[in-house]
Design an enzyme around this catalytic site. Structure first.
Site, PDB file in Angstrom:
ATOM      1  N   GLY A   1      12.830   3.540   6.785  1.00 53.46           N
ATOM      2  CA  GLY A   1      12.380   4.950   7.289  1.00 53.46           C
ATOM      3  C   GLY A   1      12.684   5.312   8.530  1.00 53.46           C
ATOM      4  O   GLY A   1      12.549   4.452   9.610  1.00 53.46           O
TER       5      GLY A   1
ATOM      6  N   TYR B   1       0.654  -1.120   0.123  1.00 52.23           N
ATOM      7  CA  TYR B   1       0.179   0.047   0.081  1.00 52.23           C
ATOM      8  C   TYR B   1       0.769   0.998   0.041  1.00 52.23           C
ATOM      9  O   TYR B   1       0.919   2.013   0.968  1.00 52.23           O
ATOM     10  CB  TYR B   1      -1.319   0.096   1.378  1.00 52.23           C
ATOM     11  CG  TYR B   1      -2.102   0.396   0.842  1.00 52.23           C
ATOM     12  CD1 TYR B   1      -3.025  -0.133  -0.018  1.00 52.23           C
ATOM     13  CD2 TYR B   1      -2.581   2.042   1.114  1.00 52.23           C
ATOM     14  CE1 TYR B   1      -4.078   0.675  -0.516  1.00 52.23           C
ATOM     15  CE2 TYR B   1      -4.034   2.576   0.687  1.00 52.23           C
ATOM     16  CZ  TYR B   1      -4.814   1.741  -0.059  1.00 52.23           C
ATOM     17  OH  TYR B   1      -5.783   2.443  -0.580  1.00 52.23           O
ATOM     18  N   LEU B   2       1.873   1.169  -1.141  1.00 53.17           N
ATOM     19  CA  LEU B   2       2.807   2.183  -1.019  1.00 53.17           C
ATOM     20  C   LEU B   2       2.455   3.511  -1.235  1.00 53.17           C
ATOM     21  O   LEU B   2       1.528   3.954  -2.197  1.00 53.17           O
ATOM     22  CB  LEU B   2       3.887   1.580  -2.084  1.00 53.17           C
ATOM     23  CG  LEU B   2       4.188   0.349  -2.160  1.00 53.17           C
ATOM     24  CD1 LEU B   2       5.350  -0.253  -3.242  1.00 53.17           C
ATOM     25  CD2 LEU B   2       5.113   0.090  -0.820  1.00 53.17           C
ATOM     26  N   HIS B   3       3.244   4.723  -0.731  1.00 53.35           N
ATOM     27  CA  HIS B   3       2.975   5.938  -0.805  1.00 53.35           C
ATOM     28  C   HIS B   3       4.140   6.891  -0.988  1.00 53.35           C
ATOM     29  O   HIS B   3       5.185   5.929  -1.043  1.00 53.35           O
ATOM     30  CB  HIS B   3       2.201   6.430   0.447  1.00 53.35           C
ATOM     31  CG  HIS B   3       2.928   5.953   1.755  1.00 53.35           C
ATOM     32  ND1 HIS B   3       4.058   6.750   2.046  1.00 53.35           N
ATOM     33  CD2 HIS B   3       2.336   5.214   2.776  1.00 53.35           C
ATOM     34  CE1 HIS B   3       4.403   5.874   3.194  1.00 53.35           C
ATOM     35  NE2 HIS B   3       3.447   5.221   3.672  1.00 53.35           N
TER      36      HIS B   3
ATOM     37  N   HIS C   1       7.403   5.501   0.971  1.00 53.52           N
ATOM     38  CA  HIS C   1       8.140   4.180   0.490  1.00 53.52           C
ATOM     39  C   HIS C   1       8.968   4.649  -0.848  1.00 53.52           C
ATOM     40  O   HIS C   1      10.042   4.218  -0.914  1.00 53.52           O
ATOM     41  CB  HIS C   1       6.963   3.040   0.327  1.00 53.52           C
ATOM     42  CG  HIS C   1       6.188   2.641   1.164  1.00 53.52           C
ATOM     43  ND1 HIS C   1       4.837   2.920   1.483  1.00 53.52           N
ATOM     44  CD2 HIS C   1       6.368   1.791   2.479  1.00 53.52           C
ATOM     45  CE1 HIS C   1       4.164   2.394   2.349  1.00 53.52           C
ATOM     46  NE2 HIS C   1       5.411   1.721   3.136  1.00 53.52           N
TER      47      HIS C   1
ATOM     48  N   LYS D   1      10.747   7.234   9.819  1.00 48.70           N
ATOM     49  CA  LYS D   1       9.362   7.077  10.354  1.00 48.70           C
ATOM     50  C   LYS D   1       9.151   6.015  11.555  1.00 48.70           C
ATOM     51  O   LYS D   1       8.330   6.196  12.595  1.00 48.70           O
ATOM     52  CB  LYS D   1       8.513   6.643   9.375  1.00 48.70           C
ATOM     53  CG  LYS D   1       6.817   6.506   9.577  1.00 48.70           C
ATOM     54  CD  LYS D   1       6.142   7.378   9.893  1.00 48.70           C
ATOM     55  CE  LYS D   1       4.715   7.098  10.183  1.00 48.70           C
ATOM     56  NZ  LYS D   1       4.221   5.925  10.425  1.00 48.70           N
ATOM     57  N   ASP D   2       9.806   4.956  11.342  1.00 45.86           N
ATOM     58  CA  ASP D   2       9.528   3.800  12.254  1.00 45.86           C
ATOM     59  C   ASP D   2      10.994   3.612  13.101  1.00 45.86           C
ATOM     60  O   ASP D   2      12.048   2.863  12.440  1.00 45.86           O
ATOM     61  CB  ASP D   2       9.375   2.624  11.535  1.00 45.86           C
ATOM     62  CG  ASP D   2       7.980   2.373  10.925  1.00 45.86           C
ATOM     63  OD1 ASP D   2       7.143   2.061  11.639  1.00 45.86           O
ATOM     64  OD2 ASP D   2       7.903   3.043   9.696  1.00 45.86           O
TER      65      ASP D   2
ATOM     66  N   SER E   1       1.445   7.547   6.153  1.00 44.13           N
ATOM     67  CA  SER E   1       1.495   6.052   6.666  1.00 44.13           C
ATOM     68  C   SER E   1       0.379   5.371   5.802  1.00 44.13           C
ATOM     69  O   SER E   1      -0.644   5.923   5.325  1.00 44.13           O
ATOM     70  CB  SER E   1       1.254   6.029   7.992  1.00 44.13           C
ATOM     71  OG  SER E   1       0.845   4.910   8.415  1.00 44.13           O
ATOM     72  N   SER E   2       0.651   4.023   5.672  1.00 43.35           N
ATOM     73  CA  SER E   2      -0.608   3.099   4.793  1.00 43.35           C
ATOM     74  C   SER E   2      -1.536   3.219   5.677  1.00 43.35           C
ATOM     75  O   SER E   2      -2.976   3.125   5.360  1.00 43.35           O
ATOM     76  CB  SER E   2       0.021   1.788   4.638  1.00 43.35           C
ATOM     77  OG  SER E   2       1.431   1.908   3.945  1.00 43.35           O
TER      78      SER E   2
HETATM   79  P1  AMP Z   1       6.006  -0.163   5.993  1.00 42.62           P
HETATM   80  O1  AMP Z   1       5.301  -0.466   4.749  1.00 42.62           O
HETATM   81  O2  AMP Z   1       4.834   0.538   6.701  1.00 42.62           O
HETATM   82  O3  AMP Z   1       6.219  -1.331   6.851  1.00 42.62           O
HETATM   83  O4  AMP Z   1       7.046   0.703   5.717  1.00 42.62           O
HETATM   84  C1  AMP Z   1       8.042   0.167   4.949  1.00 42.62           C
HETATM   85  C2  AMP Z   1       9.186   1.095   4.986  1.00 42.62           C
HETATM   86  O5  AMP Z   1       8.970   2.277   4.622  1.00 42.62           O
HETATM   87  C3  AMP Z   1       9.734   1.115   6.733  1.00 42.62           C
HETATM   88  O6  AMP Z   1      11.096   1.457   6.637  1.00 42.62           O
HETATM   89  C4  AMP Z   1       8.959   2.630   6.943  1.00 42.62           C
HETATM   90  O7  AMP Z   1       9.825   3.234   7.776  1.00 42.62           O
HETATM   91  C5  AMP Z   1       9.315   3.248   5.734  1.00 42.62           C
HETATM   92  N1  AMP Z   1       8.188   4.610   5.718  1.00 42.62           N
HETATM   93  C6  AMP Z   1       6.902   4.283   5.956  1.00 42.62           C
HETATM   94  N2  AMP Z   1       6.180   5.581   6.044  1.00 42.62           N
HETATM   95  C7  AMP Z   1       7.144   6.551   5.709  1.00 42.62           C
HETATM   96  C8  AMP Z   1       7.424   7.937   5.546  1.00 42.62           C
HETATM   97  N3  AMP Z   1       6.192   8.739   5.686  1.00 42.62           N
HETATM   98  N4  AMP Z   1       8.228   8.436   5.378  1.00 42.62           N
HETATM   99  C9  AMP Z   1       9.754   7.593   5.209  1.00 42.62           C
HETATM  100  N5  AMP Z   1       9.644   6.385   5.144  1.00 42.62           N
HETATM  101  C10 AMP Z   1       8.444   5.596   5.569  1.00 42.62           C
END
Ligand code: AMP
Length: 297
Positions: free
Chosen positions: A160, A45-47, A50, A162-163, A198-199
């Site tokens: 990221g 659910y990329l934004h 990602h 973010k986490d 965020s997703s």
């Molecule tokens: P997720 O799909 O939420 O597990 O995130 C996958 C990767 O994308 C992780 O390393 C997150 O920290 C990074 N990520 C998610 N949202 C953001 C954001 N707003 N800015 C930068 N990196 C992000």
């Protein structure tokens, strides 16, 4: 193996594969040609957040693998595994336009066979912050990321800020277990109004979306205090908590000021500091943070 349409701009055909064997064969071929490989692990659910990781990976590697896997092991029993948003076609378009070469999209059974029973866990860094309310989360993260590192064998992997706790945990794991790759941390990408992308933002209704701004707003107040020279972590926490308390739809999970290396709570701001918050907006749990480097005088 699925092939997505030609990316006309770069002339790349991006592949989507579902098995570990297909990833291994592809990476082996690239290695024979002497090419470097970057990995961007995601739950899909990329934004734009990602995408910033993929952009960075594309600029630093010959080939880029994006994993899209909603990892059941990192969800607690009452969490949102079933409702987590998924849209592989949309993800594929974003990856292809960003110049990624391969999407690894396994089924849970491909990653965890029936008698799966080996885990990667960590004693430090995982007890506080998100680990308090999500006690099995980082075991799930460390296990799946270790598996991805073994499957893809990347030169670099992208995570990221973010986490932030996850980034610290993965860096520590890579050092502890001697994974031969570099971890690259990327800054938080935000919506124009400041909400961290965020997703899970898709769970928010209109009122909640407005209310969610209180996260970045409260951190902004914290940052202003730090910039003004405040070093008392308790005062910093109080200002952030008081700001969050002004939003009726927000309920605080945690507000923490910790050392960015050890993730241990601090009393006096010194060196590199992580100010991290987790807040429920309605039923949706959102996280955000700032990392602050106090200048030595
Ligand atoms: P997720 O799909 O939420 O597990 O995130 C996958 C990767 O994308 C992780 O390393 C997150 O920290 C990074 N990520 C998610 N949202 C953001 C954001 N707003 N800015 C930068 N990196 C992000």
């Amino acid at each position: 193996m699925r092939y997505t349409k030609m990316c006309t701009e770069k002339g790349i055909i991006m592949k989507i594969v579902e098995t570990i064997q297909e990833v291994r064969e592809q990476v082996k071929e690239w290695r024979k040609q002497g090419l470097s490989v970057g990995l961007v692990p995601t739950m899909g659910y990329l934004h734009e957040g990602h995408k910033s990781l993929i952009d960075c990976a594309v600029s630093e590697n010959d080939k880029v693998v994006v994993s899209v896997f909603v990892n059941p092991m990192q969800f607690g029993p009452k969490e949102d595994l079933a409702s987590y948003p998924r849209d592989l076609d949309r993800d594929a378009a974003l990856c292809e336009n960003a110049g990624a070469d391969l999407i690894f999209h396994p089924e849970p059974e491909e990653m965890y066979h029936e008698d799966f029973s080996s885990f990667v866990d960590m004693n430090t860094l995982t007890g506080g912050l998100c680990g308090k309310t999500r006690p099995t989360h980082f075991r799930g993260v460390c296990t799946v990321v270790s598996k991805l590192f073994h499957i893809v064998t990347p030169d670099k992997a992208y995570f990221g800020q973010k986490d932030a706790q996850q980034l610290a945990v993965i860096r520590h794991m890579v050092s502890d277990l001697n994974f031969g790759l570099e971890i690259v941390g990327c800054p938080i990408v935000r919506e124009e109004d400041g909400l961290a992308k965020s997703s899970r933002n898709t769970y928010l209704n209109e009122d909640e979306r407005k209310a969610a701004l209180i996260l970045s707003k409260s951190l902004g107040k914290g940052k202003a205090l730090l910039e003004a020279g405040e070093t008392d972590a308790a005062k910093l926490k109080a200002v952030i908590e008081n700001t969050l308390a002004t939003e009726p739809l927000a309920s605080v999970d945690y507000v923490e000021v910790v050392d960015w290396d050890s993730l241990k709570p601090i009393e006096i701001v010194n060196g590199s500091v992580l100010v991290a918050i987790a807040v429920y907006i309605g039923k949706t749990r959102l996280i955000d943070n700032i990392i602050w480097q106090k200048e030595m005088r």
